[in-house]
Design a protein around this motif. Sequence first.
Motif, PDB file in Angstrom:
ATOM      1  N   HIS A 288      63.619 -12.051  56.288  1.00  9.96           N
ATOM      2  CA  HIS A 288      63.013 -10.721  56.439  1.00  9.96           C
ATOM      3  C   HIS A 288      62.136 -10.654  57.686  1.00  9.96           C
ATOM      4  O   HIS A 288      62.168  -9.669  58.423  1.00  9.96           O
TER       5      HIS A 288
ATOM      6  N   GLU B  89      64.207 -10.343  60.713  1.00  9.15           N
ATOM      7  CA  GLU B  89      64.784  -9.004  60.851  1.00  9.15           C
ATOM      8  C   GLU B  89      63.752  -8.023  61.417  1.00  9.15           C
ATOM      9  O   GLU B  89      64.095  -7.129  62.192  1.00  9.15           O
TER      10      GLU B  89
ATOM     11  N   ASN C 246      68.313  -2.770  55.567  1.00  6.06           N
ATOM     12  CA  ASN C 246      67.661  -3.749  54.692  1.00  6.06           C
ATOM     13  C   ASN C 246      66.150  -3.529  54.630  1.00  6.06           C
ATOM     14  O   ASN C 246      65.530  -3.666  53.579  1.00  6.06           O
ATOM     15  N   ILE C 247      65.560  -3.178  55.790  1.00  5.96           N
ATOM     16  CA  ILE C 247      64.122  -2.935  55.818  1.00  5.96           C
ATOM     17  C   ILE C 247      63.787  -1.651  55.081  1.00  5.96           C
ATOM     18  O   ILE C 247      62.787  -1.560  54.362  1.00  5.96           O
TER      19      ILE C 247
ATOM     20  N   TYR D   7      63.873  -2.508  51.497  1.00  4.70           N
ATOM     21  CA  TYR D   7      62.661  -3.259  51.139  1.00  4.70           C
ATOM     22  C   TYR D   7      61.491  -2.310  50.885  1.00  4.70           C
ATOM     23  O   TYR D   7      60.694  -2.519  49.964  1.00  4.70           O
TER      24      TYR D   7
ATOM     25  N   SER E  50      63.656  -2.262  46.787  1.00  8.42           N
ATOM     26  CA  SER E  50      63.942  -3.688  46.635  1.00  8.42           C
ATOM     27  C   SER E  50      63.559  -4.166  45.249  1.00  8.42           C
ATOM     28  O   SER E  50      62.776  -3.527  44.535  1.00  8.42           O
TER      29      SER E  50
END
Length: 338
Positions: free
Chosen positions: A122, A125, A263-264, A267, A271
């Motif tokens: 993470h 990223e 993905n962020i 999150y 998530s």
Amino acid sequence: TIILCLPLHFHTENGILYSYGESALLTYIVSGILFISWIVLLIRRRKNLTKSKIIPIVSIAIVGISAAVIQFLVPELLLVSAAGVLSTIILYLTVFLVENPDADITPQTYIFGAKAAPGYYHAKEVIELINYIAKDISMHPEIKSKLNVAFIEDYCVSTAECLMPASEISEQISLAGKEASGTGNMKFMINGAVTFGTMDGANVEICDSVGNDNIFIFGMTTKEVDDLWAKGYNSTYYYNNSMELRKIIDRLKKGFAGKSFENIATYLLTSGGVADQYMCLADYENYIEVYKQMDKVYKNKLQFQKMSLVNISEAGRFAADRSIEDYAKDIWHLKKLK
């Protein structure tokens, strides 16, 4: 030499706790072993060890070994909360300028320095996001003239010695209660940068030193954070009730310079466990409010320079001599030799 090395392996910049992996682990273990060996050696030589002599040695040994264990067992200490919020404001400015390139915004450059542990996907990223935002901005000259983003590779003390004196704003924006704002903000302070951050870590002491008029504080207090956790934190509430946040997170999904960062976005919203555990979205609105106040003050050069001078003049509180003297007096109970 070992004692001086200890603080160099854990430090904070922009509210993120950085470590240097295996080298830090090795240094802490060696430090602890050396100090314990020293005690054993003194005992074997039958030196007269008083309580006042033993306590400081044992304390440092315990710190060294404890830090090694923490480094090994708790890699999550590499916090990304500040990176999340900083990325949020960068995204906000980018979206805003894309919609209105002629907007009256003070030209500014965001400089990031960060490292990520080998397995901390993470954090890697987030670093990648910073670089792609910089790439995207470079594709729009009308935006680049007002907003610039730079990521410094291999950030180190020598690099900091060049960057910190040139910085005007020190963003130290970890979530209150995480105690992640540490030595970096003091270094910025003594070089005249005005702190813009949360009431966390050493920011609390800086605020106490310079007064509320010479620092920009935003976000929740530790108690407010605890109360929100107890109530049940839901980041989607802030997403659904803020058009700006929706634009920012939707832009993450769309991506920068051709790469999506869904993905962020996930999150921050959905998530597993508790999404956005560092409450970036909860602190966002107040961040923007204080940011606008800071921008207004910055345009008043005389006022901003006075704030800078006050910060420099009050930085002596963080001197190593003062800290060691407090330890000697309050913890080790040592008397000065005349």
